[in-house]
Design an enzyme around this catalytic site. Structure first.
Site, mmCIF file in Angstrom:
data_model
loop_
_atom_site.group_PDB
_atom_site.id
_atom_site.type_symbol
_atom_site.label_atom_id
_atom_site.label_comp_id
_atom_site.label_asym_id
_atom_site.label_seq_id
_atom_site.Cartn_x
_atom_site.Cartn_y
_atom_site.Cartn_z
ATOM 1 N N GLY A 93 78.007 45.453 25.655
ATOM 2 C CA GLY A 93 79.237 44.714 25.919
ATOM 3 C C GLY A 93 80.461 45.498 25.509
ATOM 4 O O GLY A 93 80.476 46.734 25.551
ATOM 5 N N SER A 94 81.486 44.773 25.081
ATOM 6 C CA SER A 94 82.777 45.389 24.764
ATOM 7 C C SER A 94 82.834 45.870 23.325
ATOM 8 O O SER A 94 82.097 45.387 22.457
ATOM 9 C CB SER A 94 83.899 44.373 25.005
ATOM 10 O OG SER A 94 83.844 43.333 24.034
ATOM 11 N N GLU A 110 75.563 49.495 23.139
ATOM 12 C CA GLU A 110 75.828 50.182 24.401
ATOM 13 C C GLU A 110 77.174 49.698 24.901
ATOM 14 O O GLU A 110 77.316 48.549 25.311
ATOM 15 C CB GLU A 110 74.720 49.876 25.420
ATOM 16 C CG GLU A 110 73.333 50.349 24.995
ATOM 17 C CD GLU A 110 73.253 51.844 24.806
ATOM 18 O OE1 GLU A 110 74.061 52.569 25.436
ATOM 19 O OE2 GLU A 110 72.413 52.304 24.034
ATOM 20 N N CYS A 133 79.689 50.387 33.200
ATOM 21 C CA CYS A 133 80.082 51.318 32.137
ATOM 22 C C CYS A 133 79.874 52.778 32.519
ATOM 23 O O CYS A 133 80.558 53.655 31.999
ATOM 24 C CB CYS A 133 79.320 50.999 30.854
ATOM 25 S SG CYS A 133 77.519 51.097 31.006
#
Length: 479
Positions: free
Chosen positions: A190-191, A212, A250
Site C-alpha cells: 500500500g501507501s 511493498e 507501483c
C-alpha cells in the site's frame, strides 16, 4: 468480520497453528492445490469482481492477476519439496565430527494487508508463499475494492482450511484492531503513509514487517538507431504506463527521461501508439474512486502543470475516467514530480545528455524499479553500478514481476522485503541453524592454556579449510 471479533480470530488461528498441522508437507500441498482449484473454477467470479471494482477488461484481469497467480501456485507446487528440505552446510575441521544443516521452519501466524489496485492478485500472491512456508494466515483485502474483497472472503473460506487461513473484512478501524494483535510477520502492500502506521504498531510487539510500496519509477529512453527498436521501446513504455489498471500500479512507468533532441520522436511515437492500441480507451480501467480521481485531477489542474500538457488531459468525473495524458517538462518542484502519480499521467523530462539521468535519479528517493532502454553497454554498466532501486530492467517493462527466479520488492522508501517464487517461501520462513555433534572425539585443547592460541597448529584448526584441500587433491570441487 466486525472489529470486535478480530481478537477472537487471531486467537483462533494461533491455537490452530499451535496444533502443528501446517508443518506437514501434506497440508501445505493440499492448500496450494485447493488454491489452484479456486483459480481455475472461480475464474468468472474473479472477472466480475475486477470489472465491478476497477472496470478491468477480462484480458487485463487474466494477464495481471489470474494468470500470474496460476503461474505462481504451479511453481510453488513444483518446488515445494525442494524448498522444505533441510540443506547440508560445510562445518570447519574444528568441530569434526559434526554435521550442520539449515532447516526452514514456519514463522507462525502472519497477517497480510492487500492493496486495491490488484485486489485479488495482491491478496493471493503472498498467500502462496505463506502457505508453502507452513504458516497460518489472516488476510485483510482492501475495502476500497469491495466486490473483490467479498469474492476473496467467500472463496477462501470455501476452498482453504478455514481454521488456519482466514479473511477479515472491514475498513481502517478493523485494520487498527488487527494491528493491536501479536503476529509473527506482517506483510503490507500500500501507501507509505499507511506503512508507517503498520510499522509503528508492529514495533510494539517486535514483529518483523515486509512492506511493498512504490515510488516514482523512471524510464530512461536513450537514442536507438533502429526505427523498429524505437517503436518497440515506446510500445513497452506505453504498455507499462497506461495498460495495467490505467497506471494505478507501483511498477508502472512514472515518468520518462530523454535527451532534448530525441523528445519529439518519443512524443510522436507515444501518440501514435495510443491512437493505434487505444482509440476509444473503453478497454482501460477506471480510477478506483472519487478521492483518487480528485487527487489526480488536482495534479494537472495546477496552472504551471496544465501548461505542459501536450496530449490528452480530459477528465470524466461521472465514469471516473482520465484520458491517457502526456506532459512535457512539468516543473520539477510541482507535486506531479514529487509524489507517486499512480494514474494515467506521463511526464516527459528532457536532459542535455542521457548520462544526466543517473544523477537525476540519484537525487531522488530510491524507486521500486528503473527501466532503461538503451544498447549502450557502458551506460548500462553505469546505471547498474551508480543507481539503487528495487529492480532494474533493460529494454522492457514489468516483465520482471512475472519472473519467479527474480525477487520482487523495493529498497529504502520503495519498500523492503522480497517475494515471488522461492523468495516468497523465504520471506515467510525462519532458517534455523541445526548442528549435530558426535561424542566420538574430544580435543583436549577445547580448554587450552591461555597462550596456546599462539601455536601455528592451533590457528590452522580455525582457519584452514582441510575439506577443500582434500577435494582438490582428489580432483573434485566443492558443490
Amino acid at each position: 468480520m466486525e472489529s470486535v471479533g478480530v481478537e477472537g480470530v487471531a486467537n483462533e488461528v494461533r491455537t490452530a497453528f499451535e496444533s502443528g498441522k501446517t508443518r506437514s508437507l501434506a497440508w501445505r500441498r493440499s492448500q496450494l492445490k485447493a488454491l489452484q482449484r479456486l483459480l481455475y473454477e472461480e475464474e468468472e467470479g474473479m472477472f466480475r469482481a475486477l470489472k465491478e471494482d476497477l472496470g478491468k477488461h477480462q484480458a487485463e484481469a487474466y494477464r495481471d492477476e489470474v494468470g500470474i497467480l496460476i503461474k505462481s501456485v504451479n511453481y510453488a507446487l513444483e518446488n515445494l519439496k525442494k524448498w522444505t528440505t533441510p540443506r547440508r552446510v560445510h562445518i570447519p575441521l574444528l568441530a569434526f565430527p559434526t554435521r550442520g544443516e539449515l532447516v526452514p521452519e514456519p514463522l507462525g501466524v502472519v497477517l497480510v494487508f492487500a492493496s486495491w489496485n490488484f485486489p485479488i492478485g495482491l491478496s493471493l500472491e503472498p498467500l502462496i508463499g505463506a502457505i508453502a512456508a507452513g504458516n497460518a494466515i489472516v488476510l485483510k483485502p482492501s475495502e476500497l475494492a469491495p466486490a473483490s474483497c467479498n469474492f476473496i472472503a467467500k472463496s477462501v473460506s470455501k476452498y482453504l482450511d478455514n481454521m488456519l487461513v482466514k479473511v477479515v473484512r472491514g475498513g481502517p478501524d478493523v485494520g487498527q484492531k488487527l494491528l493491536e494483535q501479536k503476529w509473527d510477520k506482517i506483510f503490507f502492500t500500500g501507501s507509505s503513509r499507511v506503512a508507517r502506521i503498520v510499522m509503528a504498531a508492529a514495533a510494539k510487539h517486535l514483529t518483523p514487517v515486509a512492506v511493498e510500496l512504490g515510488g516514482k519509477s523512471p524510464a530512461i529512453f536513450d537514442s536507438l538507431e533502429s526505427a523498429r527498436d524505437r517503436k518497440v521501446a515506446v510500445e513497452r513504455i506505453a504498455g507499462a504506463k497506461w495498460v495495467p489498471c490505467s497506471g494505478q500500479v507501483c511498477i508502472g512507468v512514472d515518468y520518462v527521461l530523454v535527451e532534448e533532441q530525441y523528445a519529439p520522436v518519443l512524443i510522436d511515437q507515444l501518440k501514435a501508439t495510443l491512437e493505434k492500441f487505444y482509440p476509444r480507451f473503453d478497454c482501460l480501467s477506471r480510477i478506483i474512486n472519487e478521492q483518487h480521481f480528485q487527487r489526480l485531477s488536482n495534479l494537472i489542474k495546477d496552472p504551471s502543470v496544465a501548461a505542459t500538457i501536450i496530449h490528452g488531459g480530459s477528465l470524466d468525473s461521472e465514469t471516473l475516467f482520465i484520458e491517457p495524458t502526456i506532459l512535457l517538462d512539468p516543473p520539477l518542484d510541482a507535486e506531479i514530480m514529487n509524489e507517486e502519480i499512480f494514474g494515467p499521467l506521463l511526464p516527459i523530462i528532457t536532459l542535455k545528455k542521457i548520462e544526466d539521468s543517473i544523477e537525476f535519479i540519484r537525487a531522488r528517493p530510491k524507486p521500486l524499479v528503473i527501466y532503461a532502454f538503451t544498447k549502450d553497454e557502458k551506460l548500462k554498466s553505469r546505471i547498474t553500478a551508480e543507481t539503487s532501486s528495487g529492480s532494474l530492467t533493460f529494454n522492457d517493462t514489468m516483465i520482471q514481476f512475472a519472473c519467479d527466479e527474480l525477487p520482487f520488492g523495493g529498497v529504502g522508501g520503495s519498500g523492503f522485503g522480497q517475494y515471488h517464487g522461492k523468495f516468497s517461501f523465504d520471506l515467510f520462513s525462519h532458517t534455523k541453524a541445526v548442528l549435530r555433534r558426535s561424542f566420538l572425539l574430544e580435543f583436549t585443547f577445547r580448554y587450552p592454556p591461555w597462550d596456546a592460541w599462539k601455536l601455528p597448529f592451533m590457528r590452522s584448526i580455525y582457519h584452514f579449510d582441510y575439506v577443500s584441500l582434500l577435494l582438490r587433491v582428489l580432483g573434485l570441487k566443492r558443490s
